[in-house]
Structure formats: structure tokens, C-alpha cells
Write a protein that holds these residues in place. Structure first.
Motif, PDB file in Angstrom:
ATOM      1  N   ARG A   1       0.839  -1.193   0.000  1.00 20.38           N
ATOM      2  CA  ARG A   1       0.000   0.000   0.000  1.00 20.38           C
ATOM      3  C   ARG A   1       0.871   1.238   0.000  1.00 20.38           C
ATOM      4  O   ARG A   1       1.989   1.230   0.518  1.00 20.38           O
ATOM      5  N   ALA A   2       0.361   2.315  -0.568  1.00 17.67           N
ATOM      6  CA  ALA A   2       1.046   3.601  -0.472  1.00 17.67           C
ATOM      7  C   ALA A   2       1.111   4.013   0.997  1.00 17.67           C
ATOM      8  O   ALA A   2       0.270   3.630   1.795  1.00 17.67           O
ATOM      9  N   ARG A   3       2.137   4.747   1.349  1.00 14.98           N
ATOM     10  CA  ARG A   3       2.238   5.286   2.708  1.00 14.98           C
ATOM     11  C   ARG A   3       2.008   6.786   2.635  1.00 14.98           C
ATOM     12  O   ARG A   3       2.965   7.547   2.505  1.00 14.98           O
ATOM     13  N   PRO A   4       0.768   7.208   2.669  1.00 15.46           N
ATOM     14  CA  PRO A   4       0.521   8.645   2.539  1.00 15.46           C
ATOM     15  C   PRO A   4       1.107   9.378   3.745  1.00 15.46           C
ATOM     16  O   PRO A   4       1.182   8.822   4.841  1.00 15.46           O
ATOM     17  N   PRO A   5       1.548  10.635   3.539  1.00 18.68           N
ATOM     18  CA  PRO A   5       2.079  11.389   4.669  1.00 18.68           C
ATOM     19  C   PRO A   5       0.988  11.652   5.707  1.00 18.68           C
ATOM     20  O   PRO A   5      -0.183  11.769   5.364  1.00 18.68           O
ATOM     21  N   VAL A   6       1.395  11.718   6.956  1.00 15.95           N
ATOM     22  CA  VAL A   6       0.462  11.946   8.063  1.00 15.95           C
ATOM     23  C   VAL A   6       0.762  13.298   8.696  1.00 15.95           C
ATOM     24  O   VAL A   6       1.925  13.620   8.943  1.00 15.95           O
TER      25      VAL A   6
ATOM     26  N   CYS B   1      -1.166  19.439   0.214  1.00 13.33           N
ATOM     27  CA  CYS B   1      -0.515  18.128   0.200  1.00 13.33           C
ATOM     28  C   CYS B   1      -1.570  17.061  -0.081  1.00 13.33           C
ATOM     29  O   CYS B   1      -1.995  16.349   0.828  1.00 13.33           O
ATOM     30  N   PRO B   2      -1.990  16.970  -1.336  1.00 16.74           N
ATOM     31  CA  PRO B   2      -3.071  16.032  -1.684  1.00 16.74           C
ATOM     32  C   PRO B   2      -2.734  14.609  -1.229  1.00 16.74           C
ATOM     33  O   PRO B   2      -1.600  14.169  -1.375  1.00 16.74           O
ATOM     34  N   GLY B   3      -3.708  13.943  -0.667  1.00 24.30           N
ATOM     35  CA  GLY B   3      -3.507  12.580  -0.225  1.00 24.30           C
ATOM     36  C   GLY B   3      -2.991  12.461   1.194  1.00 24.30           C
ATOM     37  O   GLY B   3      -2.933  11.355   1.731  1.00 24.30           O
ATOM     38  N   ALA B   4      -2.589  13.589   1.799  1.00 32.51           N
ATOM     39  CA  ALA B   4      -2.131  13.508   3.187  1.00 32.51           C
ATOM     40  C   ALA B   4      -3.251  12.994   4.078  1.00 32.51           C
ATOM     41  O   ALA B   4      -4.431  13.204   3.799  1.00 32.51           O
ATOM     42  N   GLN B   5      -2.874  12.312   5.165  1.00 35.14           N
ATOM     43  CA  GLN B   5      -3.870  11.906   6.150  1.00 35.14           C
ATOM     44  C   GLN B   5      -3.775  12.858   7.329  1.00 35.14           C
ATOM     45  O   GLN B   5      -2.735  12.944   7.991  1.00 35.14           O
TER      46      GLN B   5
ATOM     47  N   PRO C   1       3.412   7.159  12.976  1.00 33.83           N
ATOM     48  CA  PRO C   1       4.478   6.577  12.154  1.00 33.83           C
ATOM     49  C   PRO C   1       5.642   7.552  11.940  1.00 33.83           C
ATOM     50  O   PRO C   1       5.449   8.774  11.966  1.00 33.83           O
TER      51      PRO C   1
ATOM     52  N   ALA D   1       5.102  17.854   4.810  1.00 35.63           N
ATOM     53  CA  ALA D   1       4.484  16.564   4.506  1.00 35.63           C
ATOM     54  C   ALA D   1       4.632  16.226   3.026  1.00 35.63           C
ATOM     55  O   ALA D   1       4.758  15.061   2.647  1.00 35.63           O
ATOM     56  N   ALA D   2       4.627  17.263   2.179  1.00 36.96           N
ATOM     57  CA  ALA D   2       4.742  17.041   0.736  1.00 36.96           C
ATOM     58  C   ALA D   2       6.184  16.839   0.297  1.00 36.96           C
ATOM     59  O   ALA D   2       6.439  16.600  -0.881  1.00 36.96           O
TER      60      ALA D   2
END
Lengths: 269, 269, 269
Positions: C4-9, C34-38, C66, C145-146
């Protein structure tokens, strides 16, 4: 259209509230152990230690999440005592929580139980005495979300704790007797009597409902069908009989709380 | 740098609070119908049924989300009545909510309206009487997030509900008259008068502001420029004239609430 | 198993509460930059302006997220004043917040500081006077994050603000003197004395603990080991000495608050 990834979903149901860092820490534990998981709060507003309230919240919510969701419940007044920790698969979802009955309504509702295990606890001192959400339940939920088979989490069990059974009883022809099982923060009263119970008993809109000090006539569709301050009976969005007061509190007006008897019968002509 | 996926974003604005399972169920419905979507709470703390408060919260927030975001608002005192459900695209974002005016401030602000539809309701009994957030609005928002064209959600409309217009009036040369439109939980009062209104009227820092029982002199930059307990006028972060009390409540001190008149004029020399 | 991708948190810690739209706007700013960040809430329930409470919440939480997580803290009573904004990397995580000490406990705990910068503020009028969370801190967190290198955010600094040092003192042989550093919403009192402090001082379960008006005997494992209404001392899940009252409030019963002295010594035989 490009196919999007389907990241695993983990829901959280706790009595931690949101004022402290504890709910946040659960989110971190899950993201650390299952990168990319989507953590969705069901609620952190369960009254402290109220296992039954959490059990109903979970039962009324789990099926609205996608198949494969892991539901992690931490309402655990027995933390530190030797109560077991439970993980189970049923109805295409997974459930993790203390073995105190908090999962039992959802498991009973889900049908098709695919297995349950008593989660093997991590060794001390890696596990705290007071925060099993962080040290036991969230890690187990994250492992399931990451694809670990249930059987790897602990030994199989079949005898988990169940909440006291609260049956709806036939009380003569065309009459049902049940009880209040949940009171929400607006004082609305949900009974264990469901839409299906009413149908089976041949009861429709023309009912009289007795709860606490009052008898209420007729089944309405929404709150505003009663005058302000007046009680109203309807089928709530979870399919349960609910007694509310339009712009007021039913628990206060009717002197009712969890366990209060509710009787539904055909309205005399 | 690897290009990350841009998962669709759905925001939630409701008056459900976070104590019950209802906000959580909306998250589940969206994740089930649009796997991988990111559900972001705008707030669930809108006062019960306060359509106008929700409309301002949305107006002051939507543009800070990424283009393509779907904003789902469930503040719906008319649930159960025949009010329509609305979905619209404007300013590169999508908006879903009851047709009670709650979307109208954001739509007016967004400009470039690309279309609006009255959402075709699911057939009864698949839709409840009291939880259209779950059964109607969240599913529609998820469909838009998943790429369904707006026109597939229902028939085109152009006549949706708008909140009462609250114009800012010129009141003689170099004077503006408006009103309080939002009171936050700290008692701060936001007026409909904006930074641009002041500039257009040639009003700068040297103003006097009359609201309720008090006249306040000068436009400050932040709360602490007033003494504790004293009122202060500033331009808030949403670009609106705000009356606050340093370490106190402006609504209480000034006897003001939504609708209270605010007059801004050049300070006499 | 597919990777799985590890999106930035990105975590959020603020004193905004959840009633208004401000926490939601931070989420939007991060998702836009930062699209996709959690975006994971640590908490928005820090008491208004309570820098020290936020500093402890962050210290007790950051390591459970993480590696690579960006922790954004907006507890900023000095907003509008010329206090600096700080971004730092330490312990494999990144930290962003006002330079008022709010990051200092986590940075001290994280060790291995990889660098810190004073964030170059965006030009006025792009930055508001009162919402640096939206205009300064969240954008900086999103950039980190990006993948933007820390050095690109501003000039290097080494002299950031630290909270007052609150040392634990040896007080004769086998005795420690510290103080309360955090009070949670249930009135539980966390001291600066840690499990390691006790071990180093040769103190075990047989201690007596003096705080406020009371002396409490013995170190317990969980609250329910005390009778209802009675005080109990334990090591909490963050490894700190905690004084609680089973089913009650320790702050009220003991007349204690942040800064109250706590003395731990071997129990006399």
C-alpha cells in the motif's frame, strides 16, 4: 476512470472524549501499524464505562461502513482486571474490543460469524495497566486491517460475554412489552421494540404506547408532528421504536431511563 | 518525486454533535460508496437546526479545501417535510444539502455556478423519515466524489432557497450600516460588513463602531490590543468586521446577537 | 500482499475546540497543499492558550505515530505579536508550531534533533492577524508533509523557546520531590516524576506520596484498586506518576493543580 485503491478502514468507538490526547494516540497507533489505513471515528462520546451504550452505537452503525471494515471498541471499565480481549469476524466485517459484551449486539446482528479469538496480550512491560486501547486493542485492529489472519491474533473462543438478553414479549393479543435500551444526549428514548416486532404483532400507526407516567397515542413519522413539549412516538432511523418530546427531553418528561418498561398495544376504538 | 494519488475529499457540516453515532455513520456511508475518499469534518457543532450558522461556516471554509472537494451539509430542521435536496457545482467545488438556504451563501460566494439539481430521493422504505443525512445527502455526496455527473443525481433546478439578503447600507457619507450575522461560542460577533465594504466607503482604522449599547473607537488588529474586559473591533480572519471583548464575551457585554444593527462611521476629529 | 502507499500523516493539536469551522479549515489547507495527506487530530481540546498542556499532550503522543509524521500545533496566545514560528525535525518526525515552548517537550524527548528553522512568514495581506494556523502553520506543515526540505521553510535557528524546566529533585535518601504538570478533564493529576525516576531512586510499590493536603500510601496499578472516592497513586500509561480518585476528582479532593508539589518517599516500616 482509474480504479482507486481501497484502503482498509478502521473505526473507533470509545468513552475517551476528545479533550485529551488519548483518541489521537489510537489514530497514531493504527496509522503506524497499518500505513494508509483510514481511521474513522464512530464516536468518542460514549458515557464513561457505559458498555451497553457502546454496544448499541456499534450495532446501529457497523453495517453502514464498507465490507472489510475493522471496528475497534474501547469501552473497558474492567481494564487491568483479567477480562479477555476479543477479536471476531462476522457479516464481512471485523470487530475488536474487550470481552465485556460490548461487541455482542453487533455480532448477534451481523450473523454469519466467521470466527472469534481471545487476543494474546503483548508481554509486560510492553503493555500498560490502564491504556489497553493503545497497547492491545488498536494494535490488534491494525493487524487485522493490514491483512493478518484472525487466527494469528490468539486462540479460538466461542464463549464470549453477551449483554443481558432483553426480549420483547407478547403481552396478550396485539400487544408488546419491551423496555428502553438507549437514551441519547437529547433525552430521546430508544426501545428494544423494532419495526419488525410491530409488523409481526400486527401493530400499525394506530397504537397506544405506555412508558413511565404517560400514554401516547399513535405512531408518527417525525418529531414536529407533536406540539412543542409534547411526547411523540416514531420509528427512528435505526428501525427502533423511539419516544421523543418535540423540542424537549423525553427522559425528563416521562421519568424514563434505560430499563424503563414500554408497552405497545392497539389503540382502543 | 513520486506523484501521489489525489483521493476525493468530502467535508461534513452538521448539527449532530459528536456524542452519538450519527456523524460516524455518515463517514461510513461515504467510505462505502466512494472507497478511498477522504472524509474531513468541517464541524458537527452547528447549533441544532441553525441553518444560518451552517451557511456562514461553509462560506468561510469551502475555498480552503482543494478544488473538486464535495461539501455535504446536514442541518435540516425540515427533515420529513417536502423540502427539496440540492446538489450543485460552483467555483470548482461541489455542494450537497437540504434546499433551505444552507448552501446559498457558499454558492453566492463561489460564483461561476456550473449547475444545480434537485436530488431524486431513493424510494421508501430505503429512505428513513428522520436521517436523510445517511439515506440521501451522504450518498449523493459520495456519488459526486466518485465521479458521477451532477445531472445523474436529479433534475436541473435554478430556483433554490436563499437566506434572507442582509445588505450593508451606506448611511450618509463615509458611514455603513450592517448587522451581526454570526456569534461564535466565545461570544464574538461577526458582522456582514467586510474589509472590502470598509475600503469602498473610504473607512480605515479611524472608525467608530456602534453596536448595541456601546460605541467602540478604532479598528484594531487583535484582541489583546484592548484591555481585559473591554470591547475591541477588528477584521477577523474571514475578512469580516468582528466585535470581541478581550478575555470576555461581546454578546453579553453589548447585549447583541444575530440581527443586532452595527454602524461604522469615520471617527469625529 | 500488495504494497500500500504510505501517505504522509499530519497531526493537529489546537485549542480551537470543534464547535466552529476553524479546525475544519486547517484540514482543508493541508489537503489542498498536500493532496492525499492523512490529517489526524491529536486533539482540539487544549484549554484556550494553555501552551504547557499542549506541550505535554504532544510529548505523550508523537512517538505513537508513524515515522515521518508532521505534528502541527496551534496553541498560540501570542498570535499577532512578533513571536517566531518554528519548524523542526527530530527523532524521525517533524514539528511545526509557534516558538512559545509548545514544541520544546517533544523536541527534548525526541532527541537527535536534525534541525530547526524560523518559518519565513507569507507576505501581508496574505497572512491574517488572528489565524496563523490557517495562514502560516498548516501551510508549513503541509509543505513538509509534501517533501519540501526543512531548510526551504526559513532560516536555521538554535535558540527556540523552552518551557520552564521542572526538575525532579532528590530530597534525602530514597525520596523525590517533583510537581504536578498536567491535570486532565477528569481531575487526574500527572506529576513530572516518571517510572524511571522512581527506579533510579530505588522506590517501588511501598511508597508514600504527599500531595496537597494528603498522604497516600502505596503505588497501585489501576484506579479501581482504591475505594470509591479515595485517592490512588499509579504509574499512568505515559510512564508518569499519577494521582487519581476512584470515581472522583483528585484536583478537587486534594486541592491540587499544576505546580502543586509532590513528594515520594519510601514508606516507613
Amino acid at each position: 476512470v482509474a480504479r482507486r485503491a481501497r484502503p482498509p478502514v478502521v473505526t473507533l468507538t470509545t468513552d475517551f472524549g476528545l479533550a485529551g490526547h488519548h483518541a489521537g494516540v489510537l489514530r497514531g497507533v493504527i496509522l503506524a501499524a497499518c500505513p494508509g489505513a483510514q481511521v474513522a471515528d464512530l464516536t468518542h462520546g460514549i458515557p464513561a464505562g457505559d458498555v451497553e451504550a457502546a454496544a448499541w452505537a456499534l450495532r446501529w452503525s457497523w453495517r453502514h461502513f464498507p465490507a472489510g471494515t475493522v471496528h475497534c471498541v474501547v469501552v473497558d471499565p474492567g481494564v487491568g482486571s483479567p477480562r479477555r480481549a476479543l477479536a471476531a469476524r462476522a457479516g464481512g466485517h471485523a470487530f475488536v474490543g474487550p470481552d465485556n459484551g460490548v461487541l455482542s449486539l453487533a455480532l448477534g446482528d451481523a450473523g454469519r460469524l466467521a470466527g472469534a479469538v481471545a487476543i494474546a496480550p503483548p508481554p509486560s512491560p510492553r503493555i500498560s495497566w490502564t491504556f489497553h486501547g493503545r497497547d492491545l486493542f488498536a494494535p490488534a485492529a491494525a493487524r487485522l486491517a493490514a491483512g493478518t489472519p484472525l487466527a494469528r491474533l490468539g486462540r479460538r473462543v466461542t464463549d464470549w460475554a453477551r449483554l443481558p438478553h432483553r426480549p420483547v414479549r407478547r403481552d396478550g393479543p396485539g400487544a408488546l412489552e419491551g423496555e428502553i435500551v438507549a437514551v441519547d444526549r437529547w433525552g430521546n428514548l430508544a426501545a428494544n421494540i423494532t419495526e419488525e416486532d410491530l409488523r409481526t404483532a400486527g401493530l400499525g400507526d394506530g397504537v397506544e404506547v405506555r412508558v413511565g407516567r404517560r400514554t401516547i397515542l399513535g405512531l408518527r413519522r417525525y418529531y414536529a408532528e407533536a406540539r412543542p413539549g409534547e411526547p411523540v412516538v416514531l420509528l427512528n432511523s435505526d428501525g427502533h421504536l423511539e419516544i421523543a418530546v418535540n423540542l424537549g427531553r423525553a427522559d425528563a418528561l416521562l421519568g424514563a431511563r434505560r430499563g424503563t418498561a414500554v408497552r405497545v398495544s392497539a389503540r382502543p376504538r
